[in-house]
Design a protein around this motif. Structure first.
Motif, PDB file in Angstrom:
ATOM      1  N   ASP A  72       0.867  -1.229   0.293  1.00 35.67           N
ATOM      2  CA  ASP A  72      -0.017   0.355  -0.105  1.00 35.67           C
ATOM      3  C   ASP A  72       0.586   1.329   0.099  1.00 35.67           C
ATOM      4  OD1 ASP A  72      -2.531  -1.700  -0.036  1.00 35.67           O
ATOM      5  OD2 ASP A  72      -2.384  -1.276   2.690  1.00 35.67           O
ATOM      6  N   SER A  73       2.354   1.525   0.557  1.00 33.57           N
ATOM      7  CA  SER A  73       2.767   2.367   0.657  1.00 33.57           C
ATOM      8  C   SER A  73       3.514   2.781  -0.524  1.00 33.57           C
ATOM      9  CB  SER A  73       3.900   2.042   1.311  1.00 33.57           C
ATOM     10  OG  SER A  73       4.545   1.368   1.708  1.00 33.57           O
ATOM     11  N   GLY A  74       3.176   1.395  -1.553  1.00 30.15           N
ATOM     12  CA  GLY A  74       4.461   2.109  -2.581  1.00 30.15           C
ATOM     13  C   GLY A  74       3.932   2.997  -3.721  1.00 30.15           C
ATOM     14  N   PRO A  75       4.561   2.503  -5.221  1.00 30.59           N
ATOM     15  CA  PRO A  75       3.779   3.567  -6.348  1.00 30.59           C
ATOM     16  C   PRO A  75       3.014   2.587  -7.004  1.00 30.59           C
ATOM     17  CG  PRO A  75       6.164   3.196  -6.049  1.00 30.59           C
ATOM     18  CD  PRO A  75       6.238   2.465  -5.266  1.00 30.59           C
ATOM     19  N   PHE A  76       2.245   3.161  -7.573  1.00 34.16           N
ATOM     20  CA  PHE A  76       1.425   2.717  -8.696  1.00 34.16           C
ATOM     21  C   PHE A  76       1.373   2.666 -10.633  1.00 34.16           C
ATOM     22  CE2 PHE A  76      -1.672   4.827  -6.282  1.00 34.16           C
ATOM     23  CZ  PHE A  76      -2.357   5.078  -7.296  1.00 34.16           C
ATOM     24  N   LEU A  77       1.597   2.139 -10.903  1.00 35.10           N
ATOM     25  CA  LEU A  77       1.201   2.686 -12.817  1.00 35.10           C
ATOM     26  C   LEU A  77       0.491   2.603 -12.891  1.00 35.10           C
ATOM     27  CD1 LEU A  77       2.599   3.627 -15.169  1.00 35.10           C
ATOM     28  CD2 LEU A  77       3.050   0.987 -15.441  1.00 35.10           C
ATOM     29  N   THR A  78      -0.492   4.142 -13.461  1.00 34.02           N
ATOM     30  CA  THR A  78      -1.673   3.630 -14.116  1.00 34.02           C
ATOM     31  C   THR A  78      -2.225   4.052 -15.763  1.00 34.02           C
ATOM     32  OG1 THR A  78      -2.612   5.526 -12.015  1.00 34.02           O
ATOM     33  CG2 THR A  78      -4.150   5.107 -14.044  1.00 34.02           C
ATOM     34  N   LEU A  79      -2.742   3.026 -15.981  1.00 32.87           N
ATOM     35  CA  LEU A  79      -2.541   2.471 -17.299  1.00 32.87           C
ATOM     36  C   LEU A  79      -4.237   2.546 -17.812  1.00 32.87           C
ATOM     37  CD1 LEU A  79      -0.583   0.034 -18.398  1.00 32.87           C
ATOM     38  CD2 LEU A  79       0.177   2.533 -18.494  1.00 32.87           C
ATOM     39  N   GLY A  80      -4.130   3.412 -18.759  1.00 32.67           N
ATOM     40  CA  GLY A  80      -5.818   3.205 -19.193  1.00 32.67           C
ATOM     41  C   GLY A  80      -6.489   1.911 -19.841  1.00 32.67           C
ATOM     42  N   ALA A  81      -8.258   1.453 -19.999  1.00 31.23           N
ATOM     43  CA  ALA A  81      -8.005   0.263 -20.230  1.00 31.23           C
ATOM     44  C   ALA A  81      -7.462  -0.145 -21.303  1.00 31.23           C
ATOM     45  CB  ALA A  81      -9.479   0.327 -19.848  1.00 31.23           C
ATOM     46  N   HIS A  82      -7.613   0.218 -22.793  1.00 36.49           N
ATOM     47  CA  HIS A  82      -7.317  -0.806 -23.908  1.00 36.49           C
ATOM     48  C   HIS A  82      -5.791  -0.443 -23.826  1.00 36.49           C
ATOM     49  CE1 HIS A  82     -11.242  -0.067 -25.380  1.00 36.49           C
ATOM     50  NE2 HIS A  82     -10.893   1.702 -24.404  1.00 36.49           N
ATOM     51  N   THR A  83      -4.966   0.036 -22.973  1.00 34.58           N
ATOM     52  CA  THR A  83      -3.531  -0.115 -23.323  1.00 34.58           C
ATOM     53  C   THR A  83      -2.804  -1.220 -22.716  1.00 34.58           C
ATOM     54  OG1 THR A  83      -3.092   2.564 -23.229  1.00 34.58           O
ATOM     55  CG2 THR A  83      -0.822   1.855 -22.581  1.00 34.58           C
ATOM     56  N   PHE A  84      -3.565  -1.144 -20.727  1.00 29.37           N
ATOM     57  CA  PHE A  84      -3.414  -2.786 -20.448  1.00 29.37           C
ATOM     58  C   PHE A  84      -3.707  -3.597 -20.919  1.00 29.37           C
ATOM     59  CE2 PHE A  84      -4.725  -5.711 -17.330  1.00 29.37           C
ATOM     60  CZ  PHE A  84      -2.763  -5.838 -16.829  1.00 29.37           C
ATOM     61  N   ALA A  85      -5.019  -3.388 -21.934  1.00 31.44           N
ATOM     62  CA  ALA A  85      -5.668  -4.683 -22.537  1.00 31.44           C
ATOM     63  C   ALA A  85      -4.690  -5.132 -23.791  1.00 31.44           C
ATOM     64  CB  ALA A  85      -7.118  -4.574 -23.877  1.00 31.44           C
ATOM     65  N   ALA A  86      -3.839  -3.877 -24.532  1.00 35.35           N
ATOM     66  CA  ALA A  86      -2.912  -4.377 -25.216  1.00 35.35           C
ATOM     67  C   ALA A  86      -2.075  -5.220 -24.756  1.00 35.35           C
ATOM     68  CB  ALA A  86      -2.858  -3.088 -26.370  1.00 35.35           C
ATOM     69  N   PHE A  87      -1.556  -4.823 -23.845  1.00 30.76           N
ATOM     70  CA  PHE A  87       0.171  -5.138 -22.862  1.00 30.76           C
ATOM     71  C   PHE A  87      -0.257  -6.367 -22.358  1.00 30.76           C
ATOM     72  CE2 PHE A  87       1.639  -5.780 -18.943  1.00 30.76           C
ATOM     73  CZ  PHE A  87       2.916  -6.437 -19.512  1.00 30.76           C
ATOM     74  N   ALA A  88      -1.520  -6.661 -22.614  1.00 28.51           N
ATOM     75  CA  ALA A  88      -2.004  -8.034 -21.596  1.00 28.51           C
ATOM     76  C   ALA A  88      -1.780  -8.910 -22.258  1.00 28.51           C
ATOM     77  CB  ALA A  88      -2.903  -8.092 -20.826  1.00 28.51           C
ATOM     78  N   ALA A  89      -2.611  -8.791 -23.550  1.00 32.10           N
ATOM     79  CA  ALA A  89      -1.999  -9.319 -24.730  1.00 32.10           C
ATOM     80  C   ALA A  89      -0.790  -9.790 -25.360  1.00 32.10           C
ATOM     81  CB  ALA A  89      -2.954  -9.111 -25.986  1.00 32.10           C
ATOM     82  N   THR A  90       0.437  -9.336 -24.926  1.00 37.23           N
ATOM     83  CA  THR A  90       1.146  -9.729 -25.400  1.00 37.23           C
ATOM     84  C   THR A  90       1.928 -11.051 -24.991  1.00 37.23           C
ATOM     85  OG1 THR A  90       2.897  -7.740 -24.465  1.00 37.23           O
ATOM     86  CG2 THR A  90       2.058  -7.207 -26.768  1.00 37.23           C
ATOM     87  N   ALA A  91       1.451 -10.456 -23.244  1.00 35.07           N
ATOM     88  CA  ALA A  91       1.951 -11.691 -21.970  1.00 35.07           C
ATOM     89  C   ALA A  91       2.006 -13.316 -22.371  1.00 35.07           C
ATOM     90  CB  ALA A  91       1.158 -11.198 -21.180  1.00 35.07           C
TER      91      ALA A  91
END
Length: 73
Positions: free
Chosen positions: A54-73
């Motif tokens: 909870d104390s660390g940073p997080f990255l915020t991505l748009g839903a479409h950007t995240f979906a494109a990223f996840a599709a490459t995994a």
């Protein structure tokens, strides 16, 4: 351990977004875990390294950007 809660801003609405989920590709043995949560309206996906919790940073991505990223995994 308290539940994860971060604030995600969408438009003019700010809402707490609990419910981080560990990636199915993450290994739980050595702390190398990536966690994700969708913002309240589902327009953003937050990504964090579970070692920082909870104390660390997080990255915020748009839903479409995240979906494109996840599709490459």
């Amino acid at each position: 351990m308290r539940p994860a809660t971060h604030t995600a801003r969408e438009g003019n609405t700010t809402s707490a977004t609990p419910g981080w989920r560990k990636s199915s590709y993450s290994s739980g043995d050595n702390g190398n875990c990536v966690e994700v949560v969708a913002s309240a309206k589902g327009r953003r996906v937050l990504v964090r390294d579970s070692k920082h919790g909870d104390s660390g940073p997080f990255l915020t991505l748009g839903a479409h950007t995240f979906a494109a990223f996840a599709a490459t995994a």
